[in-house]
Design a protein around this motif. Sequence first.
Motif, PDB file in Angstrom:
ATOM      1  N   ASP A 398       0.810  -1.222   0.000  1.00 15.88           N
ATOM      2  CA  ASP A 398       0.000   0.000   0.000  1.00 15.88           C
ATOM      3  C   ASP A 398       0.839   1.266   0.000  1.00 15.88           C
ATOM      4  O   ASP A 398       0.339   2.338  -0.328  1.00 15.88           O
ATOM      5  CB  ASP A 398      -0.931   0.006   1.220  1.00 15.88           C
ATOM      6  N   LYS A 453      -3.055   5.125   2.967  1.00 15.83           N
ATOM      7  CA  LYS A 453      -4.193   4.424   3.556  1.00 15.83           C
ATOM      8  C   LYS A 453      -4.143   4.447   5.086  1.00 15.83           C
ATOM      9  O   LYS A 453      -5.008   3.882   5.746  1.00 15.83           O
ATOM     10  CB  LYS A 453      -4.239   2.973   3.061  1.00 15.83           C
ATOM     11  N   ARG A 534      -7.873   9.769  -2.412  1.00 14.33           N
ATOM     12  CA  ARG A 534      -8.472   8.589  -3.056  1.00 14.33           C
ATOM     13  C   ARG A 534      -8.816   7.473  -2.072  1.00 14.33           C
ATOM     14  O   ARG A 534      -9.746   6.725  -2.274  1.00 14.33           O
ATOM     15  CB  ARG A 534      -7.492   7.991  -4.076  1.00 14.33           C
ATOM     16  N   TYR A 535      -7.985   7.347  -1.038  1.00 16.19           N
ATOM     17  CA  TYR A 535      -8.091   6.161  -0.205  1.00 16.19           C
ATOM     18  C   TYR A 535      -8.646   6.480   1.179  1.00 16.19           C
ATOM     19  O   TYR A 535      -8.348   7.519   1.773  1.00 16.19           O
ATOM     20  CB  TYR A 535      -6.707   5.505  -0.050  1.00 16.19           C
ATOM     21  N   ARG A 558      -5.999  -4.172  -4.726  1.00 11.74           N
ATOM     22  CA  ARG A 558      -4.685  -3.565  -4.969  1.00 11.74           C
ATOM     23  C   ARG A 558      -4.319  -3.617  -6.452  1.00 11.74           C
ATOM     24  O   ARG A 558      -3.635  -2.733  -6.955  1.00 11.74           O
ATOM     25  CB  ARG A 558      -3.622  -4.281  -4.143  1.00 11.74           C
ATOM     26  N   GLU A 561      -6.000  -0.783  -7.983  1.00  9.97           N
ATOM     27  CA  GLU A 561      -5.356   0.451  -7.531  1.00  9.97           C
ATOM     28  C   GLU A 561      -4.050   0.723  -8.256  1.00  9.97           C
ATOM     29  O   GLU A 561      -3.497   1.829  -8.159  1.00  9.97           O
ATOM     30  CB  GLU A 561      -5.103   0.382  -6.026  1.00  9.97           C
ATOM     31  N   ASN A 564      -2.986   4.496 -11.884  1.00  6.79           N
ATOM     32  CA  ASN A 564      -2.762   5.791 -11.227  1.00  6.79           C
ATOM     33  C   ASN A 564      -3.414   6.936 -11.992  1.00  6.79           C
ATOM     34  O   ASN A 564      -3.253   8.096 -11.633  1.00  6.79           O
ATOM     35  CB  ASN A 564      -1.261   6.056 -11.062  1.00  6.79           C
ATOM     36  N   ASN A 598     -11.038   2.512 -12.298  1.00  7.71           N
ATOM     37  CA  ASN A 598     -11.559   3.453 -11.300  1.00  7.71           C
ATOM     38  C   ASN A 598     -12.872   2.964 -10.704  1.00  7.71           C
ATOM     39  O   ASN A 598     -13.091   3.024  -9.490  1.00  7.71           O
ATOM     40  CB  ASN A 598     -11.772   4.831 -11.933  1.00  7.71           C
ATOM     41  N   ARG A 601     -12.203  -0.137  -8.492  1.00  5.91           N
ATOM     42  CA  ARG A 601     -11.625   0.273  -7.204  1.00  5.91           C
ATOM     43  C   ARG A 601     -12.680   0.913  -6.313  1.00  5.91           C
ATOM     44  O   ARG A 601     -12.800   0.584  -5.121  1.00  5.91           O
ATOM     45  CB  ARG A 601     -10.474   1.256  -7.455  1.00  5.91           C
ATOM     46  N   THR A 605     -14.203  -0.697  -2.695  1.00 10.06           N
ATOM     47  CA  THR A 605     -13.937  -0.009  -1.428  1.00 10.06           C
ATOM     48  C   THR A 605     -15.189   0.597  -0.809  1.00 10.06           C
ATOM     49  O   THR A 605     -15.191   0.962   0.358  1.00 10.06           O
ATOM     50  CB  THR A 605     -12.907   1.123  -1.627  1.00 10.06           C
TER      51      THR A 605
END
Length: 973
Positions: A398, A453, A534-535, A558, A561, A564, A598, A601, A605
Amino acid sequence: MDTHTIQQLKKSIKGDVAYSEADRIMYSTDASVYQEKPALVVYPKSSSDIVNIVVWARKNKLSIIPRGAGTSLAGQVVGEGVVVDISKHLNKIIELNVEEKWVKVQPGVVLDELNMYLKPYGLFFAPETSTANRCNIGGMVGNNACGSHSLVYGSTRDHLLEVEAVLSDGDIVSFGELSSDEFLEKMKLKTLEGDIYRNLYNLLSDADNRKEIDNHYPVPELKRRNSGYALDILKNTEVFTDSGNKFNFCSLLAGSEGTLCFFTELKLNLEPLPPPHKALVCSHHNNISEALYANLVALKCNPVAIELMDETILQLSKNNLAQQKNRFFINGEPAAVLIIEFAEKSDELLDNKCKEVISELQKNNFGYHYPIIKGNDINKVWSLRKAGLGILSNVKGDAKPITVIEDTAVLPDYLPQYIADIKQLLEKHDLSCVYHAHVATGELHLRPVINLKTKEGVKKFETISTEVAKLVKKYKGSISGEHGDGRLRANSLPIVYSEKIMNMFSEVKNAWDSENIFNPGKIINAKPITSSLRYDTDSNPFKFNTIFRYEHTENILRAAEQCNGSADCRKSTTVGGLMCPSYMATQDEKNSTRARANLLRYTLTRNNSKNPFISKELHQVMLTCLACKGCKNECPSNVDMTKYRAEFFYNWYKKKGIPLRTFIIGNIAKINEIGQLVPKIYNIFVTNALTSKFIKYFMGFSQKRSLPTLSKKSLSKWLKSYDQIAGNTLTKVVYLYIDEFTNYNDVEIGKLCVKSLNKLGYYVKNLGVTESGRAYFSKGMLKTAKRIANKNIKTFGSFISEQAPLIGIEPSAILSFRDEYPSIVDENLISAANKIKPYCLLFEEFISMNINNGSITSEMFTNDERFIEFHGHCHQKSLVGTNCTIQMLSLPKNYHVNEIKSGCCGMAGSFGYEKNNYKISQQIGELVLFPAIRATDENTIIAANGTSCRTQILDGTGRKAMHPIEIFYNSLK
């Protein structure tokens, strides 16, 4: 936002308006660390659309965020307002004047496409970025982009002649070069335009203000100065001094990040193409400090560029499929490599320059290896360097190299001491750092490795930003050299500038945009640097029960993720490449790999249900993924959307059930096996006009598609009865992988494969396996795919070796052994899967190996002349490349082979058959492949090694394509 307000906007423009949850999520990020959902997304089609959008926004007290490719690293295009995407429609080249060396463009024109257009005229737009194949000119102006050759060509600001823009009151105004008298005339206007000129005159006529600028702006000698508003440049014009420099508001607009007005047209200065004789000296160094001092030595030799790559990027590039081949010049394990470029009018001058810089470096004991790179290899080196940003996402875990202080710039002479201070600061906070990029102009992209994170990581992120800003001020540098302030660095501006200058910035913004319509919170009045990241911090990550293993990233979240946001997937066919075919065809962000990553992810989450994959928005974007595997190769972050897509559909079907069509397509091998019992009857059904129409209707297939027929006898049955020994001395053994497509549909190709191998002295064995699981992988039926993969590895594991390889015909089938199988088979079979992986070969790869070792020579082939146009299968392009096929087809002395520069054909297994996908499938075919084939005469042989590719070519052009094996066999004496 209420429906009535949106409808008002829709009625006032010709462009499109998108406001679904999926659209808002897709536009909630750029290439920065930020994420914030906009109110809606608009795609204007004209300048009048822009005017109406501004008027509408002003009336409804909404903000506007101008956006191009969305490659901003400082969060410039992230916010809660209305995102206006100019990349889709406002991308025309308006006018070119070759004599006066300028071009006028709309802001959505892509840099590489512009330069391809200009190249025949001997001109180019000199500023460049590592994102040149997708970045928009409007974004380059907004950020004042520089690039690798800014040492010679400066920044975008230096080449911006005129700007046509919409002001915050809806007026369209042109800005360009003005004399003092013309400036004074502008001040007399009783409009917002006049207010803007009066405001600036009052600011810069004040001697105290000019002195404050001199005292607090970066030193004038620093080429990379891209922070705040460029008042220092405007104050040195003839309106305020006797410098003789003409006044031009373009200097202010470049780097203004869309905060002052909305660009509609841009007039750019052009340069003659650089000297044709180029070379790189890639000096290898044992530490960063040595490389920084070596940079000062190299600068004295007048290069056109010097770039730096550190050991982190070099190590990560080893695991990137596309970049592995570009490491050819690396010797050992250097801590840093300086890429020193020279361009001269002759080879003699060029060679002298290279010798000179190597001699100077050696004199100072800088470096240990100095390869000189010329020709086509130069592009490979620059590709490796430009992939740096994406490659950095491949760091495991991470904690990632973060864009926070990555854009600071100081004079090159100060760089060694400045970096020493940076290292000391990072060590104090127990942080490592990645160093790369534009060392010649005093800018190193510094990316400390931070885990955003965690609350501790977020705190370090904020602290490092503040402390580095103080170091920048110490060295009279710029907190941004080219990437801009955005929301990332805006909070640090009061540290490097004075309160008085910050007040000047506010006055400028207020004069242009008193109601704060344009991109608020960028440069001034920014939100805290740690807001809207973002996180989520210190959250308990969901445990994902996936079928595939994610060895390099630990889990699928991950893996998603890894994206970028650098938008390498937003390429056009003009630029070329395989990724991403659905985006190339539609130019819609929703069809890009970035959008899918995107959304994946975001979904994983934000959804804590037992099955977090369930999302209608995610389902919609996954439907347009062709599973071409282009991203696995071309995405520098190694995003493998084909894999994530299969995992998504597996989870989707667990909840929703498998649709009948999907079930039938997945089980196509079994259906063909049954049909093979009565092939004549089967073929009547799929070819008869009435019955085939019903089948296609029932299956949801397009009526414009032709259905595949079955051969009279399967290849496996034929091989059992075929006497390979007769008339041959077969001393070597290979195993043939008879895939489900060749076994039933393309049997004749399979026969020629066997006969070709026999002619070359190989006895062909088959172990009875006739299913790869390809259709199950494609349709997300992963439990069945896994069962097949296990069976195949158990069957072949003890037989396949370097001496007895497994030869395949259909790329998507045989390459499953090398791609999917190792990450899906049972734990106890992983070793066996990896062991045979190198020896599972395409027929063309096997032939290429034999050509290279001298076992196969051109004397074994016909002397007849043939012209061949070859289209490669997308899985082959992504995983192994097409050179082996081209080499094989080119072996006969008079065979002339040209590879069609197409990406995916657009069929992609069953994708192009499906009624809902037919249009986009044809659009993809029409990008390059179909026009290229139509341009050939009837005597030209069309070659394609994918069964779906050949179907697409037949349906799209009426031309029958041959498998390269057919051409190879026919060419043997």
